[in-house]
Scaffold this motif. Sequence first.
Motif, short mmCIF file in Angstrom:
data_model
loop_
_atom_site.label_atom_id
_atom_site.label_comp_id
_atom_site.label_asym_id
_atom_site.label_seq_id
_atom_site.Cartn_x
_atom_site.Cartn_y
_atom_site.Cartn_z
N ILE A 60 0.82 -1.22 0.00
CA ILE A 60 0.00 0.00 0.00
C ILE A 60 0.85 1.27 0.00
N ILE A 61 2.16 1.12 -0.20
CA ILE A 61 3.00 2.31 -0.06
C ILE A 61 2.57 3.42 -1.03
N ASN A 62 2.39 3.08 -2.30
CA ASN A 62 1.99 4.12 -3.27
C ASN A 62 0.69 4.78 -2.86
N GLU A 63 -0.28 3.92 -2.57
CA GLU A 63 -1.62 4.41 -2.21
C GLU A 63 -1.55 5.30 -0.96
N LEU A 64 -0.76 4.85 -0.01
CA LEU A 64 -0.62 5.60 1.24
C LEU A 64 -0.02 6.98 0.98
N ILE A 65 1.02 7.03 0.19
CA ILE A 65 1.69 8.31 -0.06
C ILE A 65 0.77 9.26 -0.83
N SER A 84 12.25 -3.62 -2.01
CA SER A 84 10.89 -3.62 -2.52
C SER A 84 10.11 -2.39 -2.04
N GLN A 85 10.67 -1.69 -1.08
CA GLN A 85 9.93 -0.56 -0.49
C GLN A 85 10.30 0.76 -1.16
N ILE A 86 10.23 0.77 -2.48
CA ILE A 86 10.55 2.00 -3.22
C ILE A 86 9.27 2.49 -3.88
#
Length: 239
Positions: A60-65, A84-86
């Motif tokens: 969800i990193i993209n969505e979160l940002i 993977s966390q890019i």
Amino acid sequence: MKQKIYSQLLQAKLENKKLLAILLDPDKIVLENIAELISKINQSPATHIFIGGSHVENNIINELIIAIKQECLLPIVLFPGNPSQISNEADAILFLSLLSGRNPDYLIEHQVKAAPILKQTQLEIISTGYLLIESGTETAVERISKTKPLDRNNTDLVLATAQAGEMLGNKLIYLEAGSGAKQAVPLQMIKKVSKNIEIPLLIGGGIIDLQGIQNAYDSGADLVIIGTAFEKDNNFFNT
Ligand code: 1GP
């Protein structure tokens, strides 16, 4: 190469303006509650948002940002546990090397894997010497990186490691007690390191109250990272 966020960090250090990052772990965030979380961040004294975790499993990193950026103007800096966390949605990334350990994966291997991916992004890349300091019990960083933290009583070794990091060209030094650490980085250690390096000093792990933040600043921290305390209580900064 972009330098905006790093320039701001240097400028703040020059002006002795202390900085505060709230660390959000995407694994622990429920996107439905994001509006409330952002409103608390906006009411807080935070100057930066860091995003990362030792083992972010969801995606969800993209969505979160994107969600954060709609409501919040703070710079968003990735603090990745692995390549993977890019996310290209963030503004910058701490390009970490775990200098306290002797596991080549965390010293250079992950960085080699990440470099071509990062080259495709617009992220500002901030090379960071990352030092894990012993904090009472085993922390996630220790467990996952399979490295030992530096002895919290051996300030000379911590300083030498930080100085080596600076000499290698790192732009920041981050002294990390580990998320949820029992004991934060010792104040004497912060004093000694901050006096003997030129680059900004980040301090995080195990800081659980406002006095702890102030003590770190008074000892020479340029930026303090708060994760668990804010995660447990979103009113942490208002109490
Ligand atoms: C962890 O330094 C950060 O990488 C923050 O630690 O969760 O203990 O605040 P806490």
